[in-house]
Design an enzyme around this catalytic site. Structure first.
Site, PDB file in Angstrom:
ATOM      1  N   TYR A  95     -10.828 -54.366  -0.935  1.00  0.00           N
ATOM      2  CA  TYR A  95     -11.264 -53.230  -0.116  1.00  0.00           C
ATOM      3  C   TYR A  95     -12.680 -52.782  -0.481  1.00  0.00           C
ATOM      4  CZ  TYR A  95      -6.776 -53.060   2.114  1.00  0.00           C
ATOM      5  OH  TYR A  95      -5.682 -53.404   2.866  1.00  0.00           O
ATOM      6  N   ARG A  97     -14.921 -55.014   1.573  1.00  0.00           N
ATOM      7  CA  ARG A  97     -14.912 -54.663   3.003  1.00  0.00           C
ATOM      8  C   ARG A  97     -15.638 -53.332   3.232  1.00  0.00           C
ATOM      9  NH1 ARG A  97      -8.904 -55.022   4.778  1.00  0.00           N
ATOM     10  NH2 ARG A  97      -9.756 -54.253   6.732  1.00  0.00           N
ATOM     11  N   GLN A 151      -5.941 -49.013  15.125  1.00  0.00           N
ATOM     12  CA  GLN A 151      -5.340 -49.586  13.910  1.00  0.00           C
ATOM     13  C   GLN A 151      -6.428 -49.934  12.906  1.00  0.00           C
ATOM     14  OE1 GLN A 151      -2.009 -52.580  15.114  1.00  0.00           O
ATOM     15  NE2 GLN A 151      -3.348 -52.376  16.887  1.00  0.00           N
ATOM     16  N   VAL A 190      -9.541 -49.672  10.273  1.00  0.00           N
ATOM     17  CA  VAL A 190      -9.931 -48.744   9.215  1.00  0.00           C
ATOM     18  C   VAL A 190     -11.451 -48.575   9.168  1.00  0.00           C
ATOM     19  CG1 VAL A 190      -7.843 -49.186   7.861  1.00  0.00           C
ATOM     20  CG2 VAL A 190      -9.894 -50.561   7.419  1.00  0.00           C
ATOM     21  N   HIS A 220      -3.801 -46.545  10.786  1.00  0.00           N
ATOM     22  CA  HIS A 220      -3.688 -47.339   9.560  1.00  0.00           C
ATOM     23  C   HIS A 220      -4.689 -46.897   8.498  1.00  0.00           C
ATOM     24  CE1 HIS A 220      -1.522 -50.882  11.801  1.00  0.00           C
ATOM     25  NE2 HIS A 220      -0.714 -49.874  11.555  1.00  0.00           N
ATOM     26  N   CYS A 250     -10.666 -38.508  -9.108  1.00  0.00           N
ATOM     27  CA  CYS A 250     -10.308 -37.870  -7.833  1.00  0.00           C
ATOM     28  C   CYS A 250     -11.127 -36.581  -7.666  1.00  0.00           C
ATOM     29  CB  CYS A 250      -8.817 -37.554  -7.805  1.00  0.00           C
ATOM     30  SG  CYS A 250      -8.365 -36.534  -6.367  1.00  0.00           S
ATOM     31  N   SER A 252      -3.234 -58.156  18.375  1.00  0.00           N
ATOM     32  CA  SER A 252      -2.370 -59.324  18.571  1.00  0.00           C
ATOM     33  C   SER A 252      -0.928 -58.941  18.881  1.00  0.00           C
ATOM     34  CB  SER A 252      -2.396 -60.193  17.307  1.00  0.00           C
ATOM     35  OG  SER A 252      -1.920 -59.449  16.207  1.00  0.00           O
ATOM     36  N   ASN A 271      -7.807 -58.225  26.051  1.00  0.00           N
ATOM     37  CA  ASN A 271      -7.795 -59.012  24.814  1.00  0.00           C
ATOM     38  C   ASN A 271      -8.425 -60.372  25.077  1.00  0.00           C
ATOM     39  OD1 ASN A 271      -6.770 -58.690  22.051  1.00  0.00           O
ATOM     40  ND2 ASN A 271      -5.570 -60.519  22.474  1.00  0.00           N
TER      41      ASN A 271
HETATM   42  C1  BJW Z   1     -10.406 -60.188  20.428  1.00  0.00           C
HETATM   43  C2  BJW Z   1     -11.715 -60.528  20.061  1.00  0.00           C
HETATM   44  C3  BJW Z   1     -12.750 -60.009  20.850  1.00  0.00           C
HETATM   45  C4  BJW Z   1     -10.385 -61.461  18.675  1.00  0.00           C
HETATM   46  N1  BJW Z   1     -12.455 -59.228  21.897  1.00  0.00           N
HETATM   47  N2  BJW Z   1     -10.132 -59.418  21.471  1.00  0.00           N
HETATM   48  C5  BJW Z   1      10.512 -56.987  11.451  1.00  0.00           C
HETATM   49  C6  BJW Z   1      10.462 -56.600  12.778  1.00  0.00           C
HETATM   50  C7  BJW Z   1       9.708 -55.519  13.183  1.00  0.00           C
HETATM   51  C8  BJW Z   1       8.969 -54.799  12.270  1.00  0.00           C
HETATM   52  C9  BJW Z   1       9.006 -55.173  10.952  1.00  0.00           C
HETATM   53  C10 BJW Z   1       9.771 -56.256  10.539  1.00  0.00           C
HETATM   54  N3  BJW Z   1       9.611 -56.398   9.202  1.00  0.00           N
HETATM   55  C11 BJW Z   1       8.768 -55.442   8.765  1.00  0.00           C
HETATM   56  C12 BJW Z   1       8.383 -54.682   9.828  1.00  0.00           C
HETATM   57  C13 BJW Z   1       7.451 -53.539   9.807  1.00  0.00           C
HETATM   58  C14 BJW Z   1       6.020 -53.974   9.522  1.00  0.00           C
HETATM   59  C15 BJW Z   1       5.608 -55.093  10.465  1.00  0.00           C
HETATM   60  O1  BJW Z   1       5.203 -54.861  11.595  1.00  0.00           O
HETATM   61  N4  BJW Z   1       5.653 -56.320  10.009  1.00  0.00           N
HETATM   62  C16 BJW Z   1       5.304 -57.455  10.864  1.00  0.00           C
HETATM   63  C17 BJW Z   1       4.600 -58.499  10.035  1.00  0.00           C
HETATM   64  C18 BJW Z   1       6.580 -57.957  11.536  1.00  0.00           C
HETATM   65  N5  BJW Z   1       5.205 -52.799   9.740  1.00  0.00           N
HETATM   66  C19 BJW Z   1       4.997 -51.888   8.784  1.00  0.00           C
HETATM   67  O2  BJW Z   1       5.414 -52.030   7.645  1.00  0.00           O
HETATM   68  C20 BJW Z   1       4.250 -50.637   9.188  1.00  0.00           C
HETATM   69  N6  BJW Z   1       4.987 -49.494   8.786  1.00  0.00           N
HETATM   70  C21 BJW Z   1       6.205 -49.215   9.297  1.00  0.00           C
HETATM   71  O3  BJW Z   1       6.759 -49.942  10.116  1.00  0.00           O
HETATM   72  O4  BJW Z   1       6.725 -48.044   8.826  1.00  0.00           O
HETATM   73  C22 BJW Z   1       8.044 -47.683   9.247  1.00  0.00           C
HETATM   74  C23 BJW Z   1       8.127 -47.007  10.561  1.00  0.00           C
HETATM   75  C24 BJW Z   1       9.332 -46.883  11.206  1.00  0.00           C
HETATM   76  C25 BJW Z   1       9.414 -46.256  12.429  1.00  0.00           C
HETATM   77  C26 BJW Z   1       8.296 -45.704  13.028  1.00  0.00           C
HETATM   78  C27 BJW Z   1       7.111 -45.796  12.397  1.00  0.00           C
HETATM   79  C28 BJW Z   1       7.026 -46.453  11.176  1.00  0.00           C
HETATM   80  C29 BJW Z   1       2.887 -50.581   8.509  1.00  0.00           C
HETATM   81  C30 BJW Z   1       1.955 -51.628   9.021  1.00  0.00           C
HETATM   82  C31 BJW Z   1       0.652 -51.568   8.236  1.00  0.00           C
HETATM   83  C32 BJW Z   1      -0.348 -52.626   8.701  1.00  0.00           C
HETATM   84  N7  BJW Z   1      -1.468 -52.616   7.819  1.00  0.00           N
HETATM   85  C33 BJW Z   1      -2.609 -53.494   8.116  1.00  0.00           C
HETATM   86  C34 BJW Z   1      -3.639 -53.342   6.974  1.00  0.00           C
HETATM   87  C35 BJW Z   1      -4.386 -51.993   7.110  1.00  0.00           C
HETATM   88  C36 BJW Z   1      -5.491 -51.858   6.130  1.00  0.00           C
HETATM   89  C37 BJW Z   1      -6.514 -52.967   6.250  1.00  0.00           C
HETATM   90  O5  BJW Z   1      -7.294 -52.997   7.214  1.00  0.00           O
HETATM   91  O6  BJW Z   1      -6.557 -53.804   5.348  1.00  0.00           O
HETATM   92  O7  BJW Z   1      -3.187 -53.138   9.356  1.00  0.00           O
HETATM   93  S1  BJW Z   1      -2.143 -55.210   8.343  1.00  0.00           S
HETATM   94  C38 BJW Z   1      -3.299 -55.518   9.633  1.00  0.00           C
HETATM   95  O8  BJW Z   1      -2.610 -55.805  10.886  1.00  0.00           O
HETATM   96  C39 BJW Z   1      -4.046 -54.187   9.858  1.00  0.00           C
HETATM   97  C40 BJW Z   1      -4.159 -54.149  11.340  1.00  0.00           C
HETATM   98  O9  BJW Z   1      -4.400 -52.823  11.767  1.00  0.00           O
HETATM   99  C41 BJW Z   1      -2.839 -54.723  11.794  1.00  0.00           C
HETATM  100  C42 BJW Z   1      -2.841 -55.227  13.216  1.00  0.00           C
HETATM  101  O10 BJW Z   1      -3.730 -56.282  13.374  1.00  0.00           O
HETATM  102  P1  BJW Z   1      -4.589 -56.394  14.721  1.00  0.00           P
HETATM  103  O11 BJW Z   1      -5.532 -55.259  14.802  1.00  0.00           O
HETATM  104  O12 BJW Z   1      -3.697 -56.611  15.868  1.00  0.00           O
HETATM  105  O13 BJW Z   1      -5.481 -57.697  14.373  1.00  0.00           O
HETATM  106  P2  BJW Z   1      -5.122 -59.243  14.578  1.00  0.00           P
HETATM  107  O14 BJW Z   1      -6.085 -60.006  13.759  1.00  0.00           O
HETATM  108  O15 BJW Z   1      -3.695 -59.501  14.370  1.00  0.00           O
HETATM  109  O16 BJW Z   1      -5.405 -59.502  16.124  1.00  0.00           O
HETATM  110  C43 BJW Z   1      -6.710 -59.449  16.678  1.00  0.00           C
HETATM  111  C44 BJW Z   1      -6.600 -59.679  18.186  1.00  0.00           C
HETATM  112  O17 BJW Z   1      -7.897 -59.514  18.744  1.00  0.00           O
HETATM  113  C45 BJW Z   1      -6.133 -61.086  18.562  1.00  0.00           C
HETATM  114  O18 BJW Z   1      -5.145 -61.000  19.598  1.00  0.00           O
HETATM  115  C46 BJW Z   1      -7.388 -61.773  19.098  1.00  0.00           C
HETATM  116  O19 BJW Z   1      -7.125 -62.684  20.152  1.00  0.00           O
HETATM  117  C47 BJW Z   1      -8.185 -60.592  19.602  1.00  0.00           C
HETATM  118  N8  BJW Z   1      -9.641 -60.768  19.571  1.00  0.00           N
HETATM  119  N9  BJW Z   1     -11.721 -61.304  19.008  1.00  0.00           N
HETATM  120  C48 BJW Z   1     -11.200 -58.930  22.242  1.00  0.00           C
HETATM  121  N10 BJW Z   1     -14.092 -60.266  20.624  1.00  0.00           N
END
Ligand code: BJW
Length: 235
Positions: A55, A58, A91, A93, A109, A136, A178, A202
């Site tokens: 981090y 980044r 989502q 940061v 996030h 802190c 995604s 997207n």
């Molecule tokens: C373009 C482009 C261009 C490229 N133009 N487009 C089983 C089933 C369901 C859920 C779960 C499960 N097991 C566990 C879970 C829950 C889990 C989860 O979802 N896991 C999955 C792996 C299945 N989730 C959690 O744990 C979350 N908390 C939670 O669920 O709490 C309980 C709860 C219960 C009830 C209600 C509410 C809550 C927490 C998730 C935390 C995610 N953290 C991260 C890191 C953050 C800090 C950091 O930045 O380091 O967040 S992980 C990472 O993924 C980051 C992102 O915000 C997140 C999403 O990624 P994003 O933004 O979609 O990026 P990409 O790379 O995946 O996609 C990019 C897209 O852009 C692509 O489609 C490209 O095509 C496109 N693209 N260039 C337009 N120029």
């Protein structure tokens, strides 16, 4: 005005053209790092130095030459000029939406430019590396700061407000995400249940593609500005 309340979810894709790596694309962060190591509380407990270094690097990149692109600017323009309500839920940061001029914004996030204290649970603005001896600003404790970001297994921020806004919106947009991470991946279904029209902007069809009513595929910097102009021009 066709829509009174718009909710926009953004993901890493909107910042890609600004030079910030996405997570799951080819060459993305999860090809270089194991998410279990750097994006879980367990990974942080096992090896805090590795996670802080991930981090810190980044945070440094974000503050060195990264600028908002046409996609961020178009969404800020929509918020400023649309006669109805526009809420941005990101989502990401990074601070590129703020720098583009968006104000009604939720960082579900977390925020890379904040540290969070594990003792007093307060976030503090933080632009430097977090080190083992960092203090802190809120409670004065040494060595208990972490990045204010949401890792897997942790609760995303402001979920109650987000769920309320999704239940009340009549247009839902997802830009550059995604659809693989919950709860954000489920927002389209919540918005649909509320009767909202749903649009995916997207690079390519996402995991949640079939849940959307309408699709605009291409780079955010190319597809978002004309879509925003359509919304601003609609009677
Ligand atoms: C373009 C482009 C261009 C490229 N133009 N487009 C089983 C089933 C369901 C859920 C779960 C499960 N097991 C566990 C879970 C829950 C889990 C989860 O979802 N896991 C999955 C792996 C299945 N989730 C959690 O744990 C979350 N908390 C939670 O669920 O709490 C309980 C709860 C219960 C009830 C209600 C509410 C809550 C927490 C998730 C935390 C995610 N953290 C991260 C890191 C953050 C800090 C950091 O930045 O380091 O967040 S992980 C990472 O993924 C980051 C992102 O915000 C997140 C999403 O990624 P994003 O933004 O979609 O990026 P990409 O790379 O995946 O996609 C990019 C897209 O852009 C692509 O489609 C490209 O095509 C496109 N693209 N260039 C337009 N120029």
């Amino acid at each position: 005005m066709k829509h009174e309340r718009i909710v926009i979810l953004t993901g890493a894709g909107i910042s890609a053209e600004s030079g910030i790596s996405t997570f799951r694309d080819q060459g993305g962060l999860w090809e270089q790092y194991r998410l279990e190591d750097v994006a879980t509380p367990e990974g942080f407990r096992r090896n805090p130095d590795t996670v802080q270094a991930f981090y810190n690097e980044r945070r440094r990149q974000l503050q060195e030459g990264v600028e908002p692109n046409a996609g961020h600017k178009a969404l800020a323009r929509l918020e400023q000029h649309y006669p109805g309500q526009v809420l941005l839920v990101t989502q990401n940061v990074d601070d590129l939406h703020e720098r583009a001029g968006s104000c009604n914004l939720i960082h579900m996030h977390g925020d890379l430019l904040q540290a969070w204290c594990e003792v007093c649970h307060q976030p503090s603005d933080w632009h430097e590396p977090i080190e083992a001896d960092s203090v802190c600003p809120a409670c004065g404790t040494t060595g208990r700061l972490r990045p204010n970001v949401v890792w897997f297994g942790e609760m995303p921020q402001q979920m109650e407000r987000i769920q309320g806004e999704l239940a009340a919106c009549d247009l839902f947009l997802a830009v550059g995400t995604s659809g693989q991470v919950y709860p954000a991946a489920g927002f389209v279904e919540l918005a649909r249940s509320a009767g909202a029209h749903t649009v995916e902007l997207n690079l390519e069809a996402s995991e949640m593609n079939s849940a959307f009513d309408e699709h605009r595929h291409g780079r955010a910097g190319e597809v978002v500005p004309p879509y925003v102009e359509e919304l601003l021009g609609a009677p």
